[in-house]
Write an enzyme that holds these catalytic residues in place. Structure first.
Site, PDB file in Angstrom:
ATOM      1  N   SER A  22     -18.131  13.037  -6.323  1.00  0.00           N
ATOM      2  CA  SER A  22     -18.539  14.363  -6.103  1.00  0.00           C
ATOM      3  C   SER A  22     -17.345  15.352  -6.329  1.00  0.00           C
ATOM      4  CB  SER A  22     -19.132  14.749  -4.585  1.00  0.00           C
ATOM      5  OG  SER A  22     -19.344  16.162  -4.576  1.00  0.00           O
ATOM      6  N   GLU A  32       1.414   9.290  -3.517  1.00  0.00           N
ATOM      7  CA  GLU A  32       2.124   9.038  -4.689  1.00  0.00           C
ATOM      8  C   GLU A  32       3.267   8.222  -4.782  1.00  0.00           C
ATOM      9  OE1 GLU A  32       3.741  13.124  -3.933  1.00  0.00           O
ATOM     10  OE2 GLU A  32       2.354  14.173  -5.159  1.00  0.00           O
ATOM     11  N   LYS A  61      10.541   3.740  -9.078  1.00  0.00           N
ATOM     12  CA  LYS A  61      10.833   3.695  -7.539  1.00  0.00           C
ATOM     13  C   LYS A  61      11.531   2.498  -7.325  1.00  0.00           C
ATOM     14  CE  LYS A  61       9.056   3.590  -3.101  1.00  0.00           C
ATOM     15  NZ  LYS A  61       7.731   3.458  -2.147  1.00  0.00           N
ATOM     16  N   LEU A 317      -9.574   4.464   1.997  1.00  0.00           N
ATOM     17  CA  LEU A 317      -9.486   5.072   3.376  1.00  0.00           C
ATOM     18  C   LEU A 317     -10.744   4.868   4.127  1.00  0.00           C
ATOM     19  CD1 LEU A 317      -8.298   8.589   2.084  1.00  0.00           C
ATOM     20  CD2 LEU A 317      -6.872   6.766   3.152  1.00  0.00           C
ATOM     21  N   GLU A 326       5.595   3.210   4.149  1.00  0.00           N
ATOM     22  CA  GLU A 326       6.025   2.276   3.277  1.00  0.00           C
ATOM     23  C   GLU A 326       5.318   2.113   1.835  1.00  0.00           C
ATOM     24  OE1 GLU A 326       8.758   0.489   2.490  1.00  0.00           O
ATOM     25  OE2 GLU A 326       9.718   0.400   4.691  1.00  0.00           O
ATOM     26  N   ILE A 330      -2.384   2.319  -1.367  1.00  0.00           N
ATOM     27  CA  ILE A 330      -2.826   1.868  -2.962  1.00  0.00           C
ATOM     28  C   ILE A 330      -2.824   0.649  -3.080  1.00  0.00           C
ATOM     29  CG2 ILE A 330      -2.216   2.380  -5.319  1.00  0.00           C
ATOM     30  CD1 ILE A 330      -1.656   5.347  -4.506  1.00  0.00           C
TER      31      ILE A 330
END
Ligand code: FAD
Length: 497
Positions: A22, A32, A61, A317, A326, A330
């Site tokens: 939605s 991120e 990273k 979530l 940390e 994801i």
């Protein structure tokens, strides 16, 4: 992520996949920074690294720099990858501890990590597979715009024949006999039936909680953070190949450099700090111009009692949340997807396989939880009520045992499929000044002069190798991962989040 991955394997003519989203609700939109297993997930979907980096304005990273954690003014780096080289099967860190104990000043442990040395000099190169060079020890993940990653995966899923339905789910129907979810009804009156439902509806847990009332295990007594204020800023210079976490008086602030901007946020506990103060602290500690008004996100640390209940698998979530210290959320989603594939059900679903999924997810969540708690427990700070609380709190037995094993003889063991391996535990313990009382006596069996010379050589080699790498931005540009076009404008959907 789930729709893209499922369409890669299960859109086989026998099954169909429908993705319901939605735009009016939108996504949480932050998230991120990542950890290295994301590379396996992208590889599973045949995603080219450069294409992905361009699409998400991503950067590399190499780890996280922690500031003010052990004590105010402290700074250490938690790198991806390993430390040094083991000798005759004796773990490197015991030799390092031995050198320290004998007063040989081997330097900092970070000087024996390729990822740390590259990060410190703002440099990067991909590990050369199979090469003898120390560059092969570089381990990396990405920092990227999570909304752009979601859009990228949505396109991929749609190219792979996922049917996407835009609209808000307003009603959920359960089977009167089994209690399974039978279908969901959308605002426009349409109904979508399914055998298996993946609940990716965010904190609310539309199916797993609202419909199935699975229950939530609250961990906020160990991890009292419950809010974050996020704000993107203009980049002050070339992006660093690492995330920074700076501890404040009731939480910490992230700084995540992307190609086109920097992500910032202050994660704090509302029990110990008012929101106004948290916002002021964030704004006072930015190194670039804010690009948006700061916005507040609310969360509750813990996990769903069962990640998979009836015919609903919760991911993201909706299945739980551990603060982003940390960068693990994801990964928890991608790991959930991989685990679901490994236990992909028939109809009817086997309770044994479902239990196995739940057992594995619980183990993963609890391991991550313990590692995050370590950062708070292993502090010498006592300068605020918050730091005194976390320093003095009782921690889970599983963590207390690990900390005690370290304190006695510097021993760290990876248990089961634990996500964070020995080098990560060592980085945080030493970085936060938790030195063991002794090293493993087996390290004394090696020749002292030989080891001291080898340590010196190793340290020089890491330093010299890092100095020869290209700068992070140079590498991104030369390898084809940099996006030269101006960054996309924030969409109304993003602004509404
Ligand atoms: C402060 C903060 C910082 C974070 N930082 C990181 C990080 O650095 N690294 C990391 O790995 N993770 C991080 N995360 C976690 C990361 O943001 C999430 O794991 C990720 O965004 C996935 O979210 P989600 O898809 O589960 O939920 P959401 O983003 O909330 O998406 C929910 C989806 O469900 C849809 N939906 C909801 N209700 C309905 C309905 N009734 N009808 C139809 N559709 C509906 C919405 O449209 C949306 O598409 C962070 C999270 C927070 C809160």
């Amino acid at each position: 992520m789930a729709a893209a991955a499922m369409s890669r394997f299960f859109n086989d003519g026998q099954r169909t996949i429908t993705l319901i989203e939605s735009d009016a609700i939108g996504t949480v939109g932050v998230g991120e920074a990542t950890i290295p297993p994301i590379r396996n997930f992208n590889a599973m979907l045949d995603i080219s690294e450069n294409e992905f980096l361009r699409a998400t304005r991503g950067t590399y990273k190499l780890g996280i720099e922690f500031v003010n954690w052990g004590k105010r003014g402290d700074r250490y780096f938690h790198p991806f990858g390993t430390y040094g080289q083991d000798f005759h099967g004796i773990q490197f860190h015991h030799l390092f501890l031995r050198e320290y104990a004998r007063g040989h000043s081997p330097g900092e442990i970070g000087e024996f990590s390729m990822s740390t040395m590259a990060a410190r000099s703002g440099r990067f190169a991909r590990p050369a597979a199979g090469a003898k060079s120390l560059v092969s020890q570089i381990a990396y993940a990405y920092q990227f715009d999570a909304s752009l990653y979601a859009a990228f995966l949505r396109n991929l899923a749609e190219r792979q024949q996922v049917r996407r339905k835009e609209g808000r789910i307003t009603d959920v129907r359960r089977d009167g006999e089994t209690g399974d979810i039978h279908s969901v009804r959308l605002e426009d009156g349409s109904e979508v039936e399914g055998d298996l439902f993946i609940d990716c509806s965010g904190f609310r847990g539309l199916l797993i909680e609202d419909a199935l009332e699975t229950g939530y295990e609250d961990w906020s007594h160990w991890l009292p953070m419950d809010r974050a204020i996020a704000v993107p800023t203009a980049s002050p210079g070339p992006p660093e190949p690492y995330t920074r976490s700076t501890a404040h008086s009731a939480g910490w602030q992230w700084r995540i450099p992307l190609q086109h901007r920097t992500g910032n946020g202050h994660v704090f506990s509302s029990n110990f700090m008012e929101e106004d103060e948290a916002r002021d602290t964030l704004l006072a500690n930015l190194d670039g111009e804010p690009l948006q008004d700061p916005r507040t996100l609310f969360f509750n640390t813990g996990m769903r009692r069962k990640a998979w209940n009836h015919n609903v698998v919760s991911l993201g979530l909706s299945s739980g949340f551990i603060e982003p210290l940390e960068s693990t959320s994801i990964h928890l989603i991608q790991n959930g997807i991989a685990r679901l594939f490994a236990l992909f059900p028939d109809n009817p679903i086997s309770p044994l396989e479902r239990d196995e999924y739940n057992r594995g997810m619980r183990e993963l969540y609890e391991d991550v939880r313990d590692f995050i708690i370590l950062h708070y427990k292993a502090t010498q700070r006592g300068d605020s009520e918050f730091w005194r609380y976390v320093r003095d709190m009782e921690v889970p037995d599983s963590l207390a045992r690990k900390m005690e094993l370290w304190r006695l003889h510097g021993r760290v063991f990876r248990e089961n499929a634990e996500l964070f391996t020995a080098p990560s535990w060592i980085a945080v313990m030493l970085g936060q000044n938790i030195w063991p009382d002794a090293y493993d006596a087996i390290a004394d069996t090696l020749d002292e002069a030989k080891i001291a010379a080898a340590m010196r050589q190793m340290r020089d080699a890491y330093r010299d190798t890092a100095a020869r790498l290209p700068s992070h931005e140079e590498f991104l540009r030369q390898s084809g991962g940099w996006h030269d076009a101006p960054p996309p404008a924030f969409t109304p959907q993003a602004a509404a989040r």
